[in-house]
Design an enzyme around this catalytic site. Structure first.
Site, PDB file in Angstrom:
ATOM      1  N   ASP A  20      22.498  -1.109 -16.383  1.00 16.10           N
ATOM      2  CA  ASP A  20      23.080  -2.401 -15.974  1.00 16.10           C
ATOM      3  C   ASP A  20      22.780  -2.653 -14.490  1.00 16.10           C
ATOM      4  O   ASP A  20      23.635  -3.142 -13.741  1.00 16.10           O
ATOM      5  CB  ASP A  20      24.579  -2.465 -16.269  1.00 16.10           C
TER       6      ASP A  20
ATOM      7  N   HIS B 208      22.391  -7.392  -5.881  1.00 17.81           N
ATOM      8  CA  HIS B 208      23.017  -8.513  -5.178  1.00 17.81           C
ATOM      9  C   HIS B 208      22.718  -8.409  -3.691  1.00 17.81           C
ATOM     10  O   HIS B 208      22.659  -7.316  -3.130  1.00 17.81           O
ATOM     11  CB  HIS B 208      24.537  -8.515  -5.375  1.00 17.81           C
TER      12      HIS B 208
ATOM     13  N   HIS C 239      27.291  -1.946 -22.082  1.00 17.82           N
ATOM     14  CA  HIS C 239      28.220  -1.365 -21.108  1.00 17.82           C
ATOM     15  C   HIS C 239      29.657  -1.180 -21.626  1.00 17.82           C
ATOM     16  O   HIS C 239      30.605  -1.804 -21.122  1.00 17.82           O
ATOM     17  CB  HIS C 239      28.236  -2.168 -19.811  1.00 17.82           C
TER      18      HIS C 239
ATOM     19  N   HIS D 145      27.528  -8.567 -24.775  1.00 15.15           N
ATOM     20  CA  HIS D 145      28.506  -8.369 -23.706  1.00 15.15           C
ATOM     21  C   HIS D 145      29.861  -8.725 -24.313  1.00 15.15           C
ATOM     22  O   HIS D 145      30.146  -9.895 -24.546  1.00 15.15           O
ATOM     23  CB  HIS D 145      28.157  -9.287 -22.523  1.00 15.15           C
TER      24      HIS D 145
ATOM     25  N   ASP E 135      24.402 -11.911 -22.031  1.00 15.00           N
ATOM     26  CA  ASP E 135      25.043 -10.972 -21.106  1.00 15.00           C
ATOM     27  C   ASP E 135      25.492 -11.653 -19.824  1.00 15.00           C
ATOM     28  O   ASP E 135      24.815 -12.516 -19.285  1.00 15.00           O
ATOM     29  CB  ASP E 135      24.102  -9.816 -20.764  1.00 15.00           C
TER      30      ASP E 135
ATOM     31  N   HIS F 241      19.034  -6.278 -14.719  1.00 16.20           N
ATOM     32  CA  HIS F 241      19.042  -7.655 -14.221  1.00 16.20           C
ATOM     33  C   HIS F 241      18.032  -7.798 -13.104  1.00 16.20           C
ATOM     34  O   HIS F 241      18.076  -7.063 -12.120  1.00 16.20           O
ATOM     35  CB  HIS F 241      20.435  -8.026 -13.696  1.00 16.20           C
ATOM     36  N   LEU F 242      17.097  -8.715 -13.280  1.00 15.72           N
ATOM     37  CA  LEU F 242      16.167  -9.083 -12.220  1.00 15.72           C
ATOM     38  C   LEU F 242      16.573 -10.495 -11.803  1.00 15.72           C
ATOM     39  O   LEU F 242      17.276 -11.183 -12.545  1.00 15.72           O
ATOM     40  CB  LEU F 242      14.733  -9.018 -12.737  1.00 15.72           C
TER      41      LEU F 242
ATOM     42  N   GLY G 177      28.577  -6.248  -9.881  1.00 15.10           N
ATOM     43  CA  GLY G 177      27.262  -5.681 -10.174  1.00 15.10           C
ATOM     44  C   GLY G 177      26.859  -4.613  -9.187  1.00 15.10           C
ATOM     45  O   GLY G 177      27.261  -4.640  -8.015  1.00 15.10           O
TER      46      GLY G 177
HETATM   47 ZN   LIG Z   1      27.207  -7.534 -19.255  1.00 14.76          ZN
END
Ligand SMILES: [Zn+2]
Length: 467
Positions: free
Chosen positions: A347, A351, A274, A221, A194, A64-65, A366
């Site tokens: 994953d 944050h 995940h 997901h 996701d 995740h960006l 996260g």
């Molecule tokens: Zn996910």
């Protein structure tokens, strides 16, 4: 024409079954030759890899960006606005590492979002040469324009290969399929909503049929929204003791079952993100033995940590799906070993400290993972003799390459020279303040670990070097 020689390392390439001491020659950005010591002729530059492992660069299917925001929240029409300007301190990877941020108390430093550039810098520092960027940004990456933005920014950063994943549904809202064909043409390598599941089975099936037609995998997901509603941490004695609503493991199991059924029905290559529960592992094992086109990944935190980590309500351990019981962890480890789970994926979910400073029920789920993944995999899989090095490398390279259907993930002749050089014995302490990532929410801070990425090459260029 530059000839770069990686000399004297232990070459591990699961795709070709190679595991031997050898020299590796790189020319024009690709693997040009492999041979015994001193047999490959003169090179313009030689890198001494004695005592090191030379492996294909890792491929992470799940990162995740936090870019964009290139639409404003109020932008109801889907117009591409001006990208947020990038000041020197909000994204460009620092060659000196993250020490600059360590010196600043969190209270004074505005929290910086993870950009495509800072995420790519974190990736190469962790040995990852390709990362898939999940589309659950705000607003989500659900259009060809948004996918194109990722492609352009990744090219500018010029570090890891950042492959955009497009949303399955418009606005990631689960109601209408997004324009998958347009996103595919713009460079999307997979589709995913996701962050949540596609609750409407008819919409989900439509999406999978279109993904199958395009020959692109769906990264799912799996979480039944009704069963998971309101849950904060894994359902069980700890949730009761802390007085928090539990997230039932069945929410994942039921959803994996549905995704496998739809994979069988549509022929779409479905990849389960995940996996965290024993029940989901059982469903996957059955589906695979029945020949369903399904693959799966596990994340480092689900292999290395249990829900007990949350006993002191520390939000750094809050993640989706949540940390589970020791029973589930054991089942996941077995599944990674017997290839029910094919791939390892971080994953990586950055944050801001201010967000994570909220109470457990309100803090976003996260954890970051790119720069701690390798030693955590070693500690949980290789050091306990569950996997040998080549088996671990396969789950980080060729297996995810096959899920995506991309070239790479191998050191075979002619492949892109995406390479990681590892010191398998290096001992170090995980310190998020030294990370290239803009975020610090790492659950492994302070762990004394072994195994370190010393150098990373993408397309034959050295994009990371430790000291
Ligand atoms: Zn996910």
């Amino acid at each position: 024409m530059t000839r770069l020689l990686m000399a004297g390392g232990r070459l591990i390439d699961p795709a070709s079954g190679r595991d031997e001491r050898a020299d590796l020659l790189i020319e024009r950005g690709r693997i040009a030759a492999i041979g015994g010591s001193g047999t490959l002729g003169r090179a313009d530059r030689t890198i001494d890899c004695r005592g090191r492992l030379v492996v294909p660069g890792f491929i992470d299917l799940h990162v995740h960006l936090r870019e964009p925001p290139f639409f404003t929240e109020s932008d109801s029409a889907r117009q591409v606005g001006r990208p947020t300007p990038h000041t020197p301190e909000n994204g460009s990877p620092s060659q000196e590492g993250g020490a600059r941020q360590a010196a600043r108390p969190a209270a004074q430093a505005p929290d910086l979002p993870e950009t495509i550039a800072s995420g790519a810098a974190a990736a190469v520092a962790g040995g990852f040469t390709t990362i898939c960027a999940m589309p659950n940004t705000r607003p989500p990456v659900d259009s060809a324009e948004a996918v194109g933005y990722y492609v352009a920014r990744a090219r500018e950063a010029n570090l890891a290969r950042v492959l955009p994943v497009g949303c399955m549904t418009q606005g990631r809202a689960g109601r209408e399929p997004a324009n998958l064909a347009a996103m595919r043409r713009a460079g999307a390598v997979a589709f995913s909503d996701d962050g949540s599941d596609v609750a409407d089975a008819a919409v989900f099936e439509q999406v999978l049929r279109e993904a199958a037609r395009l020959g692109v995998p769906a990264l799912c997901h799996c979480e039944d929204a009704a069963l998971a509603a309101g849950g904060v941490i894994n359902d069980g004695p700890l949730a009761s003791a802390l007085g928090l609503p539990g997230l039932a493991p069945e929410a994942e199991e039921v959803a994996v079952e549905r995704a496998c059924d739809l994979a069988a029905r549509t022929g779409c290559r479905v990849h389960i993100c995940h996996v965290s529960t024993e029940g989901a592992v059982d469903v996957l094992r059955r589906a695979k033995s029945a020949g369903v086109p399904v693959t799966a990944e596990a994340a480092p935190h689900h292999l290395a940590l249990t829900e007990e980590a949350l006993a002191r309500r520390d939000t750094v351990f809050k993640v989706s799906p949540p940390l589970r019981s020791g029973h589930d962890v054991d089942a996941l480890l077995r599944a990674v070993c017997d290839r029910t789970i094919d791939c390892l994926a971080t994953d990586h979910a950055p944050h801001a400290a201010a967000e994570k400073a909220k109470r457990l029920a309100e803090a976003p789920p996260g954890m970051i993972g790119l720069e701690s993944a390798l030693p955590v995999y070693l500690a949980t899989l290789v050091e306990p003799y569950l996997l040998a090095w080549p088996q671990l490398v396969a789950r980080l390279t060729i297996n995810p390459a096959r899920v995506l259907g991309i070239e790479g993930g191998t050191l075979s002749i002619g492949a892109p020279a995406d390479v990681a050089v590892i010191d398998p014995e290096a001992r170090w302490t995980i310190d998020p303040n030294a990370f290239r990532s803009a975020a610090r929410n790492c659950p492994f801070a302070g762990w004394d670990v072994r195994g370190r990425v010393m150098m990373t090459l993408v397309g034959g260029n050295i994009v990371f070097q430790y000291l």
